[in-house]
Enzyme design. Structure first.
Site, mmCIF file in Angstrom:
data_model
loop_
_atom_site.group_PDB
_atom_site.id
_atom_site.type_symbol
_atom_site.label_atom_id
_atom_site.label_comp_id
_atom_site.label_asym_id
_atom_site.label_seq_id
_atom_site.Cartn_x
_atom_site.Cartn_y
_atom_site.Cartn_z
ATOM 1 N NE ARG A 53 -3.732 -2.352 2.367
ATOM 2 C CZ ARG A 53 -3.474 -3.640 2.601
ATOM 3 N NH1 ARG A 53 -2.257 -4.024 2.977
ATOM 4 N NH2 ARG A 53 -4.425 -4.549 2.456
ATOM 5 C CG HIS B 216 -0.839 -5.583 -4.379
ATOM 6 N ND1 HIS B 216 0.289 -5.509 -3.577
ATOM 7 C CD2 HIS B 216 -1.643 -6.519 -3.810
ATOM 8 C CE1 HIS B 216 0.157 -6.371 -2.574
ATOM 9 N NE2 HIS B 216 -0.989 -6.987 -2.683
ATOM 10 C CG HIS C 27 -0.180 -11.446 -3.566
ATOM 11 N ND1 HIS C 27 -0.824 -12.306 -2.702
ATOM 12 C CD2 HIS C 27 -0.467 -10.194 -3.141
ATOM 13 C CE1 HIS C 27 -1.500 -11.595 -1.815
ATOM 14 N NE2 HIS C 27 -1.289 -10.305 -2.052
ATOM 15 C CG ASP D 75 -2.741 -7.758 5.222
ATOM 16 O OD1 ASP D 75 -1.643 -7.898 4.629
ATOM 17 O OD2 ASP D 75 -3.726 -7.213 4.690
ATOM 18 C CD GLN E 37 2.027 -6.939 4.502
ATOM 19 O OE1 GLN E 37 3.039 -6.260 4.692
ATOM 20 N NE2 GLN E 37 0.817 -6.504 4.825
ATOM 21 C CD GLU F 69 1.726 -10.379 -0.019
ATOM 22 O OE1 GLU F 69 1.589 -9.327 -0.688
ATOM 23 O OE2 GLU F 69 0.943 -10.708 0.891
#
Length: 346
Positions: free
Chosen positions: A83, A108, A177, A244, A283, A311
């Site tokens: 983000r 993304h 991802h 997350d 992530q 990620e």
């Protein structure tokens, strides 16, 4: 000497874009399928402790689903993964505005990020290299960016090499991802997986999932994953829908080197995934936004918590947070990162 078998076929055709290639990389212990749309990993088949192979990544059976792919299954995301607050940033006093596609933020790479691009492909030793040119102004980002993503499979290990050059300073943050379930895609949840993330700190986030700027030690928090933790029981201790969050693998000023960042074990099957990376963050995401509505492979449904993502990346919103690792690529520099996924059994 175990060689990697490489095969290429046509996966399908996207109207007005062209033919999508599917590459299959195979060794005795792993079989990986990737397509030239979004560099998407569509399948990773690995054996359990009884040598039964299963596909351990979520995805679709048909090309049309990969064209829409709202949850980025298996895709390379960019120009900037994760983000960017309010979809804006400034470089040398000039402000750039991006599409806002995740609450108030940009996520993304935008509405048509690298996951939607049709990449060109060529064989390399033990793998395939995908290339893409992102034009100046693409999704609001400055500079013509030439990008390559190379997948190499050797024995148990899938290595992903990212490279980029630009002719104007731009933020770049590339990741893959893929959504994993080591029990096999289509299994209901990941509660029986044990996870370790080798990070001393993580980034707390605000209610729109943007880091607050604090780099918080994991000690005495539910984010302490330095010793193996059962995902199901830890999720119950965590406020909110699940993980997350960016885990900090190294901090600005520390040397950039490839480090082990995570290990996930599925005790029932014996499958193990180990991840190493040169990136400063990972992530860890527990598929909190999956809801069972996407028709998956073989008719599977993918509910909340049915997979995890690791990620590897720069820290989220780094372009707006000067104390985070540098997010900018300059014309004289090369963006260069490697992430490895090693599949074994215990």
């Amino acid at each position: 000497m175990t060689m990697t078998d490489i095969a290429k076929e046509v996966f399908g055709v996207v109207p007005e874009q062209g033919s999508i290639e599917k590459w299959t990389l195979s060794t005795e212990s792993v079989r990986v399928e990737v397509i030239s749309l979004g560099c998407i990993i569509t399948s990773i088949k690995t054996p359990d402790r009884h040598s039964n192979f299963a596909d351990v990544v979520l995805g679709f059976d048909d090309l049309e689903s990969y064209v829409s792919n709202p949850r980025y299954f298996g895709a390379v995301v960019g120009r900037v993964a994760n983000r960017i607050a309010k979809g804006r940033f400034a470089i040398d006093g000039q402000e750039y505005k991006l599409a806002v596609n995740n609450g108030p933020n940009a996520l993304h790479g935008g509405l048509r990020g690298f996951n939607k691009a049709l990449w060109t492909s060529e064989t390399v030793e033990n793998g395939v290299r995908f290339s893409h040119c992102s034009a100046d102004g693409d999704e609001g980002y400055p500079g013509n960016l030439r990008v390559s993503v190379t997948y190499c499979l050797e024995k148990h290990t899938l290595s992903v090499h990212y490279s980029a050059h630009t002719d104007k300073t731009t933020p770049v943050n590339l990741t893959n991802h893929s959504y994993f379930n080591l029990g096999g895609q289509g299994k209901a949840d990941i509660y029986d997986h044990e996870v370790t993330v080798f990070a001393q700190a993580y980034l707390p986030v605000d209610d729109t999932m943007i880091p607050t700027g604090e780099v918080k030690p994991v000690e005495n928090t539910p984010f302490d994953l330095r010793a193996p933790v059962l995902i199901g029981s830890r999720l119950r201790e965590l406020p909110g829908p699940g993980f997350d969050h960016n885990f900090c693998l190294w901090e600005p000023g520390q040397p950039r080197e490839e480090r082990h960042c995570a290990r996930v074990v599925h005790p029932e099957s014996g499958r193990v995934l180990e991840v190493s990376t040169t990136q400063p963050g990972v992530q860890f995401y527990t598929s909190n936004f999956l809801d069972g509505t996407l028709p998956g492979k073989g008719g599977a449904s993918y509910p909340k918590h049915s997979a995890f993502c690791l990620e590897t990346q720069n820290w989220p919103d780094a372009v707006n947070q000067p104390q985070f690792p540098d997010a900018l690529l300059r014309p004289e520099e090369e963006y260069l990162h490697t992430t490895r996924f090693k599949f074994t059994v215990v």
